[in-house]
Design an enzyme around this catalytic site. Structure first.
Site, short mmCIF file in Angstrom:
data_model
loop_
_atom_site.label_atom_id
_atom_site.label_comp_id
_atom_site.label_asym_id
_atom_site.label_seq_id
_atom_site.Cartn_x
_atom_site.Cartn_y
_atom_site.Cartn_z
N CYS A 51 38.76 61.38 -13.04
CA CYS A 51 40.12 61.74 -13.40
C CYS A 51 40.76 62.61 -12.31
CB CYS A 51 40.15 62.51 -14.72
SG CYS A 51 41.82 63.00 -15.14
N CYS B 62 36.70 64.85 -22.93
CA CYS B 62 37.41 63.83 -22.15
C CYS B 62 36.57 63.47 -20.93
CB CYS B 62 38.77 64.36 -21.72
SG CYS B 62 38.62 65.60 -20.41
N LYS C 155 54.96 57.79 -22.15
CA LYS C 155 54.10 57.07 -23.09
C LYS C 155 54.54 57.35 -24.52
CE LYS C 155 50.71 59.72 -21.40
NZ LYS C 155 49.41 60.36 -21.16
N ARG D 218 51.41 52.75 -26.54
CA ARG D 218 49.98 52.65 -26.19
C ARG D 218 49.17 52.03 -27.33
NH1 ARG D 218 48.50 56.16 -22.12
NH2 ARG D 218 50.20 56.36 -20.62
N ARG E 262 41.64 50.05 -18.74
CA ARG E 262 41.58 50.37 -20.17
C ARG E 262 42.03 49.16 -20.99
NH1 ARG E 262 45.12 55.46 -21.37
NH2 ARG E 262 43.48 56.61 -20.30
N CYS F 83 41.42 69.57 -18.36
CA CYS F 83 42.71 70.13 -17.96
C CYS F 83 43.58 70.20 -19.22
CB CYS F 83 43.37 69.26 -16.88
SG CYS F 83 44.28 67.84 -17.50
#
Ligand code: SRM
Ligand code: SF4
Length: 573
Positions: free
Chosen positions: A444, A438, A217, A154, A85, A483
Site C-alpha cells: 500500500c 488492513c 468512491k 464499490r 480487486r 494509516c
C-alpha cells in the site's frame, strides 16, 4: 443550509475543480491511453493519468516498498506491480470460481489471495504484462473487477452467507442487483482488458454516471440484524433489513457513513451514518440509485479530502437529504422501523442453516490466504474447493464461510480443515479471532506503518497480558490500520491502532461491539512498549470492574477512560 451548488456547479469550468475531474472528463469514458500504456515495454508502470483510470477497473498501480531503497541504489525504477480487486457483490463465489481465483493468483500474482474488508478477493504483485491475462482469466470464470476501485459505486456488501436462510438469500440477491444497477457501463473494460469490441448500451456510454463519474468512491452495505458484520454505519449508504413474520418487509435507509480521515486535520473525520427512513423492497434499487446520484450532483468536486458523501450530509443536513430524495423519488421515505444489533463480528466454526445444511466459518488471520510454513491455507482451500458442492462466502471481517454442507459431508470437511490448519478458529484466542488489519506494507502506497504483518505479533503480547489478567476469554474487538484512511474500519474497534509513522500508532478506545459508536483517541504516536504499558492498567481495571457481559468498549466509556464519541465531527477536536 450551506452552499451546495458552489461546490459542484455543473456549469462551472472543469478547470476550477480538482484536476481528476478534467482527467475523467477527457478520458473518453476511462479509455485514456491505456491500450498504449499496457504494451509499453520500457517501463513496468502505466502513465500517471492511466494509473488513475485503471482504478475504475479495480486495478491499482503499486510498487514493492520493501525493495524501494535497494532499487533506487541500483538506479532501477521501482518494482512496479498491480493490485487487482475483484467485484464480488455479497462476497459469494462458487467452488469452480474459487479454483480459478487460486490458479490465477499462483500464475499471475504473488501466490496469495487477500480477503478484504469489503468481502472480496485481491491479487497482489501482478506485473503489467500479466494484467490482461489475469482479467481475461477472471472473465472466463464469470468474474470481473469493474468498479472495485475508483470514483464509482464499490463492491456492494451484505451480511455473509446467502445459504444461511431465505432472508440471507434475498439480501444477497439484492446486493448483486444494486451492484449491477450502479455498475459503470463504459465499453473501456471490454476493449482494453478483454480485447473485445464494445458497442455503447443504447448509444449512451454512461447513462447514470456521465463523463465525470462520482466525486469520490461510494459504498453500500446491507445488514441483516442481529448481525452487523458489515458495520452498516460505516458506509455512504446502508440498508438494515427489516424482517417481520419471517419475511423481509423492507429496509431502513442509512446515509453518510465513512471512516477515512487525515491525522491532525479536524475538517476530516470518520462519521457514522444516520437512519433516515424506511423503504419497501420494491423501492430499494431506486433509493440506491437516487442517493448515489444526489452525491454525484452535490458532492464536492474541488477538494477530494472533502468529497465523500459523509461531508455532503454533514454540510447540507439530513433534512435536506430527505427532501432531495423525496423530490427525486416523488414520495418520502416511510418512518424507520425498530431493529437491534448484537455484534459486528463473525460466528466461527459450524452453524446450521434454516434448511438443515451446515456452514463453517474459517478464521483467516488478517485475510491472507497463502501456503504458510506448517499452515498451507491456500492449498487446503483448493483441496476443499475441488469437492465442495455449495458456495464460498467471504465475510467483511476477512474470513470465509464454506457454505451449504450436507450432514454426510461434514466429517470429510472437518478432516480437511484439520489437515491444512484451517480449523484455527477453534484454537486461537477470541481477541485474535476478532482482529482485523488492513494490508499496509509492503504494497500500500499510503501506509505510514505496518499493519497486516505486525498485528499478529502485537496480539501475541496482548494474549500473554490478557491471560495474566484473567481475561483470556475476552473477545475484545481489535483493529489496526497502517494509516488514518481506515481500511480495517478501525474507528469501530474497541481497541484500535492507526499508523502514524514506522513503528508508531495512535491508539483509540471505546467503540461498541455492535458497530454503532466510534472510539476516541487514547494515546498519540506511541510505539509498542508504550502501547502495552498504557493499556495494561486499563485492562486490569476492566478485569476487576467490568459488569456482567459488559464489552471492553462500553467499559472504557463508562469508566471515563475515554469520552463517548457521539459525533464524528468531534473526533479530532
Ligand atoms: Fe481502503 C485506499 C486497501 C477497505 C478507506 N485502500 C486504499 C488503497 C487502495 C491504497 C491507495 O489508495 O493507494 C489500499 C490498497 C492496499 C493494498 O495494497 O491492497 C486499500 N481498503 C483496502 C482493503 C484491501 C483493506 C483490507 O485489508 O481489507 C479493503 C478493500 C475493500 C474492497 O474490497 O473494496 C479496503 N478502505 C476500505 C474501507 C472499509 C470498507 O469499505 O468497509 C475503508 C473505510 C470506509 C470508507 O471508505 O470510508 C477504506 N481506502 C480507504 C481510503 C479513505 C477514503 C476516504 O474517505 O478518505 C483510502 C484512500 C483514498 O481513497 O484516497 C483507501
Ligand atoms: Fe493502506 Fe491506509 Fe488502507 Fe491500510 S488503511 S490499506 S495503510 S490506505
Amino acid at each position: 443550509m450551506r452552499e451546495t451548488r458552489e461546490r459542484f456547479d455543473r456549469s462551472r469550468p472543469l478547470a476550477e475543480l480538482h484536476s481528476n475531474e478534467q482527467l475523467k472528463h477527457d478520458s473518453h469514458f476511462l479509455r485514456g491511453t491505456l491500450q498504449e500504456s499496457l504494451i509499453d515495454p520500457i517501463t513496468g508502470a502505466v502513465t500517471a493519468s492511466d494509473a488513475l483510470l485503471t482504478k475504475f477497473f479495480g486495478i491499482y498501480q503499486q510498487d514493492d516498498r520493501d525493495l524501494r531503497d535497494e532499487r533506487r541504489r541500483a538506479k532501477l525504477e521501482p518494482r512496479y506491480q498491480f493490485m487487482v480487486r475483484v467485484r464480488l457483490p455479497g462476497g459469494v463465489c462458487t467452488p469452480s470460481q474459487w479454483l480459478a481465483l487460486d490458479s490465477l493468483a499462483r500464475r499471475y500474482g504473488n501466490g496469495t489471495l487477500r480477503l478484504t474488508t469489503r468481502q472480496t478477493f485481491q491479487f497482489h504483485g501482478v506485473f503489467k504484462r500479466n494484467l490482461r491475462a489475469l482479467i481475461q482469466g477472471l472473465y472466463t470464470a464469470g468474474l470481473d473487477t469493474i468498479a472495485a476501485c475508483g470514483d464509482d459505486n464499490r463492491n456492494v456488501i451484505c451480511t455473509a452467507n446467502p445459504l444461511q436462510s431465505p432472508v440471507h438469500a434475498e439480501v444477497s440477491t439484492l446486493a448483486r442487483a444494486i451492484s449491477s444497477r450502479l455498475m459503470p457501463r463504459t465499453g473501456a473494460y471490454r476493449e482494453v482488458f478483454l480485447q473485445q469490441h464494445a458497442a455503447p448500451v443504447n448509444g449512451e456510454e454512461e447513462p447514470i454516471y456521465g463523463r465525470t463519474y462520482l466525486p469520490r468512491k461510494f459504498k453500500i452495505a446491507i445488514a441483516v440484524p442481529p448481525q452487523n458484520d458489515v458495520d452498516v454505519y460505516a458506509h455512504d449508504l446502508g440498508f438494515v433489513t427489516i424482517v417481520e413474520g419471517g419475511r423481509i418487509v423492507g429496509y431502513n435507509v442509512l446515509v453518510g457513513g465513512g471512516m477515512g480521515m487525515t491525522h491532525r486535520t479536524p475538517a476530516t473525520f470518520p462519521r457514522l451514518s444516520d437512519v433516515v427512513g424506511f423503504c419497501t423492497p420494491d423501492d430499494v434499487l431506486t433509493v440506491a440509485e437516487h442517493t448515489m446520484c444526489i452525491q454525484r450532483d452535490h458532492g464536492d468536486r474541488k477538494d477530494r479530502s472533502h468529497a465523500r458523501f459523509k461531508y455532503t450530509i454533514e454540510d447540507l443536513g439530513i433534512d435536506w437529504f430527505r427532501e432531495e430524495l423525496a423530490r427525486r423519488m416523488g414520495r418520502p421515505l416511510q418512518p424507520a422501523r425498530e431493529f437491534r444489533f448484537e455484534s459486528n463480528g463473525d460466528h466461527f466454526g459450524w452453524v446450521r442453516g434454516e434448511d438443515g445444511r451446515w456452514h463453517y466459518t474459517i478464521h483467516v488471520e488478517q485475510g491472507r490466504l497463502a501456503d504458510f510454513e506448517g499452515k498451507p491455507l491456500l492449498s487446503g482451500l483448493r483441496t476443499l474447493a475441488s469437492s465442495h458442492q455449495g458456495v464460498f462466502a467471504v465475510t467483511t471481517n476477512q474470513n470465509v464461510i464454506i457454505a451449504g454442507v450436507p450432514d454426510k459431508d461434514r466429517a470429510g470437511i472437518d478432516r480437511l480443515l484439520s489437515d491444512y490448519g484451517l480449523d484455527s478458529a477453534q484454537r486461537v484466542t477470541p481477541i485474535r479471532r476478532n482482529a482485523i488489519a488492513c494490508v499496509a506494507l509492503p504494497t500500500c502506497a499510503l501506509a505510514m506503518a505496518e499493519s497486516e504483518r505486525y498485528l499478529p505479533q502485537l496480539l501475541a503480547k496482548f494474549e500473554a497480558m490478557l491471560a495474566e489478567l484473567g481475561l483470556g476469554d475476552a473477545g475484545i474487538n481489535v483493529r489496526m490500520s497502517g494509516c488514518p484512511n481506515g481500511c480495517s474500519r478501525p474507528y469501530l474497534g474497541e481497541i484500535a491502532f492507526v499508523g502514524k509513522a514506522p513503528g508508531k500508532y495512535n491508539v483509540y478506545l471505546g467503540a461498541s461491539h455492535t458497530g454503532d459508536r466510534l472510539n476516541a483517541l487514547y494515546r498519540e504516536n506511541v510505539g509498542e512498549t508504550e502501547i502495552l504499558d498504557s493499556l495494561r492498567p486499563v485492562l486490569q481495571r476492566y478485569a476487576q470492574e467490568r459488569m456482567s457481559g459488559e464489552g471492553f468498549g462500553d467499559f472504557v466509556v463508562r469508566a471515563g477512560i475515554v469520552r463517548a464519541m457521539l459525533h464524528g465531527r468531534d473526533f479530532q477536536t
